[in-house]
Design a protein around this motif. Sequence first.
Motif, mmCIF file in Angstrom:
data_model
loop_
_atom_site.group_PDB
_atom_site.id
_atom_site.type_symbol
_atom_site.label_atom_id
_atom_site.label_comp_id
_atom_site.label_asym_id
_atom_site.label_seq_id
_atom_site.Cartn_x
_atom_site.Cartn_y
_atom_site.Cartn_z
ATOM 1 N N SER A 9 0.847 -1.189 0.000
ATOM 2 C CA SER A 9 0.000 0.000 0.000
ATOM 3 C C SER A 9 0.884 1.242 0.000
ATOM 4 N N SER A 54 4.095 0.592 2.283
ATOM 5 C CA SER A 54 3.995 -0.433 3.324
ATOM 6 C C SER A 54 4.027 -1.808 2.667
ATOM 7 N N MET A 56 3.288 -5.573 3.511
ATOM 8 C CA MET A 56 2.587 -6.405 4.488
ATOM 9 C C MET A 56 2.731 -7.870 4.097
ATOM 10 N N VAL A 64 -0.182 -10.526 10.308
ATOM 11 C CA VAL A 64 0.342 -9.625 9.284
ATOM 12 C C VAL A 64 1.573 -8.917 9.823
ATOM 13 N N VAL A 66 4.597 -6.083 9.081
ATOM 14 C CA VAL A 66 4.651 -4.851 8.286
ATOM 15 C C VAL A 66 6.032 -4.222 8.342
ATOM 16 N N ASP A 68 7.982 -0.604 6.406
ATOM 17 C CA ASP A 68 7.729 0.563 5.546
ATOM 18 C C ASP A 68 8.974 0.967 4.775
ATOM 19 N N ALA A 137 9.932 -5.748 7.410
ATOM 20 C CA ALA A 137 8.800 -6.683 7.394
ATOM 21 C C ALA A 137 9.258 -8.100 7.736
ATOM 22 N N ASP A 140 9.789 -8.318 11.519
ATOM 23 C CA ASP A 140 8.489 -8.376 12.194
ATOM 24 C C ASP A 140 7.864 -9.757 12.014
ATOM 25 N N ILE A 366 6.059 3.066 11.570
ATOM 26 C CA ILE A 366 6.470 1.662 11.511
ATOM 27 C C ILE A 366 7.994 1.557 11.540
#
Length: 418
Positions: A9, A54, A56, A64, A66, A68, A137, A140, A366
């Motif tokens: 996104s 972003s 994801m 999910v 994420v 950035d 990402a 995470d 993020i």
Amino acid sequence: MKIVQVVLSQGYTGFYFDDLSAIRQNAAQDGFTYQGIPVTKGFSSIRQAGESISMMLILEDGQVAVGDCAMVQYPGVGGRDPLFSAQEFMKVIEQHVSPRLIGRELKSFRELAEEVDHIEIDGALLHSAIRYGATQAILDAVAKAKKITMAEVIREEYHIDTAFKKVPIFAQTGDDRYLNVDKMIMKEVDVLPHGLINNVKEKLGSSGEHLNEYVHWLKNRIVQLRKNEQYSPVLHIDVYGTIGLAFDYDLERIADYLRELEKIAFPFPLRIESPMDCGDREAQWQNLKSLRSILKQKAIRTEIVADEWCNTKEDIYLFVDQQAADMIQIKSPDLGGIHNIIESILYCKQHGVGAYCGGSCNETEISARITTQIAIACGADQCLAKPGMGVDEGYMIVNNEMNRVLALCKLRENMQIT
């Protein structure tokens, strides 16, 4: 646990892209914008909205993760990658990154991050912003798969045995360098104010007189507003190479000016970031190293912080090895994959150089949260409050993330003890 899908996104960052070369050439401010024609390739105006993507990662169990993709405020200068266009680079991620992630088992952050960081297109690495976001990402995702914090993943994979503790936070004023200082003092920020001294005529002064006046005001304001006499922040000012410009790169004159500034700042310790920009990496470390030697000879305690031309992990290792700075700003978006941030902080710590887990006002919440976890895991000497230039928002994000992580890790440690 596997990655089953990648969703992208487009978004905004916490600040703007600025053409630093045009600003240094005295572009006139017009409200919040600048008048004039941009100088740096890729810019359509001297100041334009910061963009992000972003990434994801959808995991097998529906969680999910994420990260950035974001870039610094001043792209395309000091050896950095060019301006980051979200619309353009979403296509690159879809074609070259997503296929490498879908179906991958989340066993090791480090291995997968290094693989993604080394993806090449026509012999060139991906834009640093893409590598930055993709590896966030991944970290995470591994943390979610293992049900621990990202800081704990780093500690485990890099065999870090020091206890987690709070890292001093460095806040930045932006151009509102008076009102925002009041906010910092009220919240007892550890390191302040950054100051954004990026123009000789308006902000530094042709002989440094404007900065002298500002530091004098800053010292008095801290003394006036602090509620606790023990509150004694470090004064860290980023001058974007303007001291070098004002003093014609004469290292003796620069050192004498820093001594003058140090006396004004007393009793608060002083750090000066990027006193000069020498145009390339070799000239930069050589001149900073020489300046540090002169400062030592003159018994000047002001610390020098490297930023420009110290962008990659390899650059940082070189500046550390050459003892070119007292502290290195590890400017997180510039390094691409975040494993490079981890390794750079650890290298600085191993060699007695201050490790500043930095970045940019032009990031997102993020990336700020994730790099805060990196700072905790690696024991950085300071961590930037980001994104944005409003002080409160960035300080809240970084401070609260730090406190959350420390509380969770303490709880787990106590559970293991009992």
